[in-house]
Design an enzyme around this catalytic site. Structure first.
Site, short mmCIF file in Angstrom:
data_model
loop_
_atom_site.label_atom_id
_atom_site.label_comp_id
_atom_site.label_asym_id
_atom_site.label_seq_id
_atom_site.Cartn_x
_atom_site.Cartn_y
_atom_site.Cartn_z
N HIS A 1 -5.26 2.33 -5.72
CA HIS A 1 -4.74 3.38 -4.84
C HIS A 1 -5.87 4.02 -4.01
O HIS A 1 -6.05 5.24 -4.03
CB HIS A 1 -4.00 4.44 -5.66
CG HIS A 1 -2.91 5.13 -4.90
ND1 HIS A 1 -1.69 5.43 -5.43
CD2 HIS A 1 -2.86 5.58 -3.61
CE1 HIS A 1 -0.95 6.03 -4.53
NE2 HIS A 1 -1.64 6.12 -3.41
N ASP B 1 -2.27 -2.19 -3.64
CA ASP B 1 -3.11 -0.99 -3.78
C ASP B 1 -2.43 0.00 -4.72
O ASP B 1 -3.01 1.00 -5.10
CB ASP B 1 -3.33 -0.34 -2.40
CG ASP B 1 -4.27 0.86 -2.48
OD1 ASP B 1 -5.37 0.70 -3.04
OD2 ASP B 1 -3.90 1.96 -2.02
N ARG C 1 4.08 2.50 -2.37
CA ARG C 1 4.13 3.04 -3.73
C ARG C 1 4.51 1.90 -4.67
O ARG C 1 5.30 1.02 -4.32
CB ARG C 1 5.19 4.15 -3.84
CG ARG C 1 4.77 5.50 -3.27
CD ARG C 1 3.68 6.20 -4.08
NE ARG C 1 3.30 7.48 -3.52
CZ ARG C 1 2.34 7.69 -2.62
NH1 ARG C 1 1.63 6.66 -2.17
NH2 ARG C 1 2.06 8.90 -2.19
N GLU D 1 0.99 3.10 -12.54
CA GLU D 1 -0.43 3.41 -12.32
C GLU D 1 -0.88 4.77 -12.87
O GLU D 1 -2.06 4.98 -13.14
CB GLU D 1 -0.77 3.34 -10.82
CG GLU D 1 -0.13 4.43 -9.98
CD GLU D 1 -0.49 4.32 -8.50
OE1 GLU D 1 -0.32 3.25 -7.91
OE2 GLU D 1 -0.94 5.34 -7.95
N THR E 1 0.86 -1.19 0.00
CA THR E 1 0.00 0.00 0.00
C THR E 1 0.90 1.24 0.00
O THR E 1 0.41 2.34 0.23
CB THR E 1 -0.93 0.05 1.24
OG1 THR E 1 -0.12 0.01 2.41
CG2 THR E 1 -1.94 -1.07 1.24
P1 NAI Z 1 6.30 7.92 7.56
O1 NAI Z 1 7.21 8.96 7.03
O2 NAI Z 1 5.60 8.14 8.84
O3 NAI Z 1 7.07 6.51 7.66
C1 NAI Z 1 7.91 6.03 6.66
C2 NAI Z 1 8.95 5.15 7.34
O4 NAI Z 1 9.74 4.53 6.31
C3 NAI Z 1 9.91 5.94 8.25
O5 NAI Z 1 9.99 5.35 9.53
C4 NAI Z 1 11.23 5.88 7.50
O6 NAI Z 1 12.37 5.88 8.34
C5 NAI Z 1 11.07 4.54 6.78
N1 NAI Z 1 12.03 4.35 5.69
C6 NAI Z 1 12.57 5.29 4.87
N2 NAI Z 1 13.45 4.71 4.04
C7 NAI Z 1 13.46 3.39 4.35
C8 NAI Z 1 14.19 2.28 3.85
N3 NAI Z 1 15.10 2.41 2.86
N4 NAI Z 1 13.96 1.06 4.39
C9 NAI Z 1 13.07 0.92 5.41
N5 NAI Z 1 12.37 1.94 5.94
C10 NAI Z 1 12.57 3.15 5.41
O7 NAI Z 1 5.24 7.66 6.38
P2 NAI Z 1 3.79 7.01 6.48
O8 NAI Z 1 2.78 8.07 6.73
O9 NAI Z 1 3.82 5.83 7.39
O10 NAI Z 1 3.57 6.53 4.96
C11 NAI Z 1 4.38 5.52 4.38
C12 NAI Z 1 4.16 5.52 2.87
O11 NAI Z 1 2.83 5.09 2.60
C13 NAI Z 1 4.23 6.92 2.21
O12 NAI Z 1 5.56 7.26 1.89
C14 NAI Z 1 3.39 6.76 0.98
O13 NAI Z 1 4.22 6.38 -0.11
C15 NAI Z 1 2.45 5.60 1.33
N6 NAI Z 1 1.06 6.02 1.39
C16 NAI Z 1 0.14 5.35 0.61
C17 NAI Z 1 -1.20 5.70 0.63
C18 NAI Z 1 -2.22 4.97 -0.19
O14 NAI Z 1 -3.36 5.46 -0.33
N7 NAI Z 1 -1.92 3.81 -0.73
C19 NAI Z 1 -1.67 6.83 1.44
C20 NAI Z 1 -0.62 7.43 2.28
C21 NAI Z 1 0.68 7.04 2.22
#
Ligand code: NAI
Length: 331
Positions: free
Chosen positions: A294, A257, A233, A262, A231
């Protein structure tokens, strides 16, 4: 200030119309996705409001700047679709919505997992066709399984909590550790996570270091019954490698998702024309793949939070004040 609102959908227009009341913001809604072809719609606007699949590459940003656009308000958390060096060069201010509902996304990941595992999507259609047989509907208990979570930020955190509630053991991997989550989960290397997880869920951002994080090598290390949930990217998974793994029965299934290509397909109704993307078409044929377009974010609460934060972000930009959700500060 008039704001050109790209990729507008009915389910959000009403909420944003409500939000703009009693403010200096006036949204002009365009259904079109922002691309090189549609950038001219922003002619004369000082600000635009965009979503995950709007294109903000060098060409589009340069065009927008020429038309007078100085502010970009993202209605999402991820900003992988924005070419940051160009934004900086042109002096365009970009703001985002870092958090709107981690619950919406984490709960959708669980919904996909339960649907695929317990074959609810198939059972629903069987029953509607008066087929009350249980053949082909065997799932597995989540209780006692090991869940691997990549990215323990806001969404990964909520997902871990939910899976804990199912009685799963939790393995996590992140570039930084979080003391709160380590009370109920174990930080491991990616290799360990791939090798030992029955379910793997991706909750990290897409960037140069995470693109194709799940590739042929990763699939080769996974359990043969592992279910991968994305879910995050689309680009986090190498889709060709996923298709190879599914064809070779090297993994148990996938809940998706998001999808690498996409843009231009998701969020649109292609039911009468069909699609030209053969890879996407192939993905939809696997009995052990479930896909949504998505929609993990799509709850009332999330939409209201997105609208609310976007308004606050735009007010900061209009007033020329510092905005805590400014993207350029993060690069
Ligand atoms: P967040 O910023 O709170 O958490 C992201 C985590 O990933 C952080 O703890 C970060 O340290 C970690 N991270 C960064 N690089 C990494 C790596 N190389 N290996 C392992 N961990 C790593 O972001 P949040 O709010 O939890 O969202 C996560 C992702 O979910 C977003 O970046 C977005 O792409 C996706 N998303 C998808 C949605 C959807 O509708 N499908 C909606 C909202 C977000």
């Amino acid at each position: 200030m008039k704001v050109a609102f790209f990729s507008a959908r009915k389910y959000e227009e009403k909420i944003f119309q409500e939000t703009q009341k009693n403010s200096d913001i006036e949204f002009e809604f365009f259904e079109a996705r922002l691309t090189e072809k549609t950038a001219q719609l922003a002619n004369g606007y000082h600000a635009i409001c965009v979503f995950v699949n709007d294109l903000l590459n060098e060409t589009v940003l340069t065009e927008l700047h020429k038309y007078g656009v100085r502010f970009i308000a993202l209605r999402c958390a991820g900003f992988n679709n924005v070419h940051l060096p160009t934004v900086k060069k042109l002096g365009i201010r970009v703001v985002r919505v870092p958090e709107y509902s981690p619950y919406a996304v984490a709960e959708h990941a669980v919904a996909l997992l339960l649907t695929l595992n317990r074959k609810i999507h198939k059972a629903h259609y069987h029953v509607r066709e008066m087929n009350f047989s249980l053949e082909g509907l065997v799932g597995f208990d989540l209780h006692g399984k090991t869940v691997g979570i990549i990215g323990t930020g806001k969404i990964g955190h909520v997902f871990a909590k939910i899976m804990n509630g199912f009685g799963c053991s939790i393995l996590v991997h992140d570039i930084k550790t979080d003391a709160q989550i380590s009370a109920t989960a174990k930080y491991v290397s990616l290799d360990e996570l791939f090798k030992n997880s029955d379910i793997i869920s991706l909750h990290c951002p897409l960037n140069d270091s995470t693109r194709h994080l799940i590739d042929a090598n990763a699939f080769a290390k996974m359990k043969s019954n592992a279910v991968v949930i994305n879910t995050g990217r689309g680009g986090l998974i190498d889709t060709h490698a996923l298709i190879d793994a599914l064809k070779a029965h090297r993994i148990g299934g996938a809940c998706l998702d998001v999808y690498e290509e996409e843009e231009g397909v998701f969020f649109t109704d292609q039911s009468s024309e069909g699609i030209t993307d053969d890879i996407l078409a192939r993905l939809t044929t696997f009995p052990n793949v479930i896909m949504t377009s998505h929609q993990a974010f799509l709850t009332q609460e999330a939409l209201m939070n997105i609208a609310d934060t976007t308004k606050k972000n735009l007010v900061c930009l209009i007033n020329g004040t510092r905005c805590e959700n400014e993207v350029a500060h993060m690069s």
